[in-house]
Motif scaffolding. Structure first.
Motif, short mmCIF file in Angstrom:
data_model
loop_
_atom_site.label_atom_id
_atom_site.label_comp_id
_atom_site.label_asym_id
_atom_site.label_seq_id
_atom_site.Cartn_x
_atom_site.Cartn_y
_atom_site.Cartn_z
N ALA A 3 0.86 -1.12 -0.04
CA ALA A 3 -0.02 -0.11 0.04
C ALA A 3 0.65 1.09 0.00
CB ALA A 3 -1.00 -0.05 1.19
N VAL A 4 1.83 1.21 0.66
CA VAL A 4 2.68 2.27 0.75
C VAL A 4 3.55 2.71 -0.50
CG1 VAL A 4 5.03 3.48 1.69
CG2 VAL A 4 3.23 2.20 3.21
N LEU A 5 3.88 1.56 -1.10
CA LEU A 5 4.46 1.87 -2.55
C LEU A 5 3.53 2.32 -3.40
CD1 LEU A 5 6.65 -1.47 -2.85
CD2 LEU A 5 7.56 0.76 -2.35
N GLY A 6 2.31 2.02 -3.29
CA GLY A 6 1.31 2.66 -4.22
C GLY A 6 1.02 3.84 -4.03
N ASP A 7 1.30 4.41 -2.55
CA ASP A 7 1.05 5.87 -2.22
C ASP A 7 2.33 6.84 -2.80
OD1 ASP A 7 -1.32 5.45 -1.11
OD2 ASP A 7 -0.55 5.09 1.08
#
Length: 225
Positions: A3-7
């Protein structure tokens, strides 16, 4: 971590397509020591992004950027301030963009690139990554997002490494064309340089406006939750 990488993907992509460093690298590649200096510039760029990101992570972790896997309130306030800065800066760039792209002018310092020593080329890459007003806020925003996600240290470092890799693709592309493209590389890179020079301000203005609005939305969500 996913999820962080997507952000942070949007921030990394915005840094990657920032026209100014790409133009600088293409000009460097056209110098007599282009092969060496091009690699050094890219290394400096990677070091600059990594150092700025690491500093932000080091600040965020002790400051309690995450509380119970939720970003702390100060992170939301920080994103609001940074988002407002990006929106205002983007609006200013858009207002100042040349109405005729062919009239766009490159910064004067680019005229001295062919006289830079390898050490100064390395420093230029570092400065354009870590100190440039158009790229540093995006790296800071990405690092703040990573630091506020409540990830273990190893995953924070891995996330930052992925960000740096994606953010460097904009330089790796012309460097790869130069190293592998032979004689045709000069024409290709020249066309890229001309396009980037003409649309530099407009591209960055749109990117700043879009990402600034995203940060404002994220900040509001954190502060009000």
């Amino acid at each position: 971590m996913g999820a962080v990488l997507g952000d942070v993907l949007g921030f990394a992509a915005a840094v990657a397509i920032s026209p100014l460093p790409i133009i600088a690298l293409i000009l460097i590649l056209a110098t007599p020591r282009g092969r060496l200096n091009g690699v050094l510039f890219t290394v400096g760029w990677i070091l600059g992004l990594s150092a700025l990101g690491a500093v932000m992570l080091a600040v965020a972790s002790p400051a309690g950027a995450s509380a119970h896997d939720h970003p702390a309130t100060w992170v939301g306030v920080f994103k609001l301030v940074l988002g407002l800065f990006l929106v205002l800066f983007g609006a200013r760039l858009w207002h100042r963009r040349p109405r005729d792209p062919s009239q766009a002018r490159l910064p004067k310092w680019m005229g001295a690139i062919d006289r830079l020593t390898p050490a100064k080329v390395l420093g230029l890459g570092l400065a354009l990554a870590a100190l440039n007003a158009k790229n540093a806020p995006l790296t800071i925003a990405a690092s703040a997002t990573i630091g506020s996600a409540g990830l273990p240290v190893g995953q924070q470092i891995a996330s930052l490494a992925v960000f740096v890799l994606i953010a460097t693709l904009g330089l790796l592309a012309p460097l790869g064309v130069f190293l592998l493209g032979g004689e045709r590389a000069k024409t290709t890179l020249g066309d890229w340089k001309d396009w980037a020079a003409e649309h530099n301000v407009g591209v960055m203005a749109v990117l700043f406006l879009v990402l600034g609005l995203k940060l404002l939305g994220d900040g509001i969500g954190i502060v009000t939750s």
